[in-house]
Design an enzyme around this catalytic site. Structure first.
Site, mmCIF file in Angstrom:
data_model
loop_
_atom_site.group_PDB
_atom_site.id
_atom_site.type_symbol
_atom_site.label_atom_id
_atom_site.label_comp_id
_atom_site.label_asym_id
_atom_site.label_seq_id
_atom_site.Cartn_x
_atom_site.Cartn_y
_atom_site.Cartn_z
ATOM 1 N N ASP A 16 58.785 60.962 83.975
ATOM 2 C CA ASP A 16 58.964 60.087 82.813
ATOM 3 C C ASP A 16 58.340 58.747 83.160
ATOM 4 O O ASP A 16 58.054 58.457 84.332
ATOM 5 C CB ASP A 16 60.467 59.924 82.519
ATOM 6 C CG ASP A 16 60.729 58.958 81.365
ATOM 7 O OD1 ASP A 16 59.977 58.989 80.371
ATOM 8 O OD2 ASP A 16 61.675 58.163 81.454
ATOM 9 N N SER A 17 58.191 57.922 82.153
ATOM 10 C CA SER A 17 57.689 56.566 82.394
ATOM 11 C C SER A 17 58.672 55.768 83.251
ATOM 12 O O SER A 17 58.290 54.778 83.863
ATOM 13 C CB SER A 17 57.493 55.856 81.057
ATOM 14 O OG SER A 17 58.698 55.862 80.322
ATOM 15 N N CYS A 79 59.110 62.755 78.880
ATOM 16 C CA CYS A 79 58.839 61.481 78.226
ATOM 17 C C CYS A 79 58.197 61.840 76.891
ATOM 18 O O CYS A 79 57.197 62.572 76.862
ATOM 19 C CB CYS A 79 57.870 60.668 79.083
ATOM 20 S SG CYS A 79 57.262 59.160 78.294
ATOM 21 N N GLU A 158 68.451 49.998 78.151
ATOM 22 C CA GLU A 158 68.249 49.628 79.558
ATOM 23 C C GLU A 158 69.163 48.476 79.971
ATOM 24 O O GLU A 158 69.494 48.321 81.138
ATOM 25 C CB GLU A 158 66.775 49.285 79.803
ATOM 26 C CG GLU A 158 65.900 50.508 79.575
ATOM 27 C CD GLU A 158 64.571 50.468 80.271
ATOM 28 O OE1 GLU A 158 64.134 49.381 80.660
ATOM 29 O OE2 GLU A 158 63.975 51.550 80.427
ATOM 30 N N CYS A 190 62.877 60.151 71.926
ATOM 31 C CA CYS A 190 62.642 59.259 73.065
ATOM 32 C C CYS A 190 63.698 59.620 74.098
ATOM 33 O O CYS A 190 64.865 59.839 73.745
ATOM 34 C CB CYS A 190 62.785 57.804 72.631
ATOM 35 S SG CYS A 190 62.760 56.639 74.012
ATOM 36 N N HIS A 192 65.317 58.012 76.194
ATOM 37 C CA HIS A 192 66.477 57.120 76.337
ATOM 38 C C HIS A 192 67.569 57.397 75.299
ATOM 39 O O HIS A 192 68.732 57.106 75.538
ATOM 40 C CB HIS A 192 66.053 55.658 76.137
ATOM 41 C CG HIS A 192 65.321 55.037 77.279
ATOM 42 N ND1 HIS A 192 64.171 55.558 77.805
ATOM 43 C CD2 HIS A 192 65.574 53.900 77.977
ATOM 44 C CE1 HIS A 192 63.740 54.768 78.787
ATOM 45 N NE2 HIS A 192 64.574 53.763 78.909
HETATM 46 N N1 DGL Z 1 60.185 57.464 78.139
HETATM 47 C C1 DGL Z 1 59.657 56.888 76.913
HETATM 48 C C2 DGL Z 1 59.711 57.938 75.807
HETATM 49 O O1 DGL Z 1 60.443 58.898 75.874
HETATM 50 C C3 DGL Z 1 60.423 55.640 76.489
HETATM 51 C C4 DGL Z 1 60.212 54.450 77.381
HETATM 52 C C5 DGL Z 1 58.786 53.945 77.406
HETATM 53 O O2 DGL Z 1 58.304 53.353 76.402
HETATM 54 O O3 DGL Z 1 58.108 54.173 78.395
HETATM 55 O O4 DGL Z 1 58.985 57.821 74.853
#
Ligand code: DGL
Length: 273
Positions: A16-17, A79, A158, A190, A192
């Site tokens: 993931d990011s 992600c 976050e 997303c 999160h």
């Molecule tokens: N992990 C990203 C997503 O699921 C969200 C956080 C980011 O913008 O990197 O889209």
């Protein structure tokens, strides 16, 4: 040794990011406790949500290569932004099966809706890509899809503001028009957002079903492991290993607590910014 056994001991690579993709790792641990998960969060370069496709493709290939160096037998793109923008590139580049969160989420949304009107929320990159619309329409062209980018939600999550009046106001601002448009299903597009399920459900009420892309991704992974015959033996005991591309930030304890996950020692994985 057959292919199931030889591949079985290799980890599933997940990236993931940042730390949000631990929602996917947590679902994988729940559903497939026999599998070892090697998770990399690209915390050095998070967020991906507003970056270009070329950049997201480059980052995704680089992180996947780090996972392949750990002997990953498949790559899970945990992600939504990277799933929306980089899956074709990863399919073309990597020698192992790749899956993301969008196709499973789209499938679950189509199965869930009764009135044929699906809402999708995600980062700007995910919403702008139209990836959920394409995936939903590939399954059911008659579906109506209304999407909304919610860039303020990731920072609120976050910050640990999972039960917080400011977060409730952000939710009302973004989701009010979606509810007014008549959706009966909302895809949490997303990684999160599953952490906000209680707050989202409270705002949406019982008439709108939530589709959690993390949960549906884990089911898709189970199917892929069976189909490719690369699953770990049922009696194996899997573990979760976590590496980040930069020292962790305050979100890690939030995610660990909300997900009931203990990630133990965090390794560092180096990338060029
Ligand atoms: N992990 C990203 C997503 O699921 C969200 C956080 C980011 O913008 O990197 O889209």
């Amino acid at each position: 040794m057959d292919s199931t056994t030889s591949n079985g001991s290799r980890p599933i690579g997940v990236f993931d990011s940042g730390i949000g993709g631990l929602t996917v790792a947590a679902e994988l641990r729940r559903l497939l406790p026999q599998e070892t998960i090697y998770y990399i969060g690209d915390t050095a370069r998070v967020p991906y949500g507003g970056k270009s496709q070329a950049t997201i493709e480059r980052y995704s290939v680089e992180i996947s290569e780090l996972l392949l160096a750990e002997e990953a037998k498949m790559i899970i793109v945990a992600c939504n932004t990277a799933s929306a923008l980089a899956i074709p590139k990863l399919h073309a580049t990597l020698p192992v099966p790749v899956t993301g969160v969008i196709a499973p989420g789209a499938k679950a949304a189509v199965a869930s809706t009764v009135n044929g009107h699906i809402g999708v929320i995600g980062t700007r990159g995910t919403v702008r890509s139209g990836a959920y619309e394409r995936a939903i329409h590939a399954l059911a062209p008659e579906m109506r899809v209304t999407s909304q980018a919610c860039p303020m939600l990731v920072p609120a999550i976050e910050e640990g503001w999972l039960e917080n009046d400011i977060t409730d106001s952000i939710i009302a601002r973004y989701l009010g028009p979606l509810v007014g448009s008549g959706i009966d299903t909302l895809v949490l597009g997303c990684t999160h957002y599953p952490l906000l399920k209680p707050a989202l459900a409270r705002f949406l009420g019982p008439g709108i079903r939530l589709v959690d892309s993390a949960e549906n991704c884990a089911h898709a992974v189970r199917e892929l492991l069976i189909q490719q015959q690369i699953g770990a033996p049922e009696n194996a005991v899997g573990t979760l290993r976590v590496a980040l591309t930069d020292a962790s930030d305050g979100f890690l304890p939030v995610a660990e607590e909300a997900l009931g996950l203990s990630v133990g020692n965090i390794r560092l994985a180096a990338v060029q910014r």
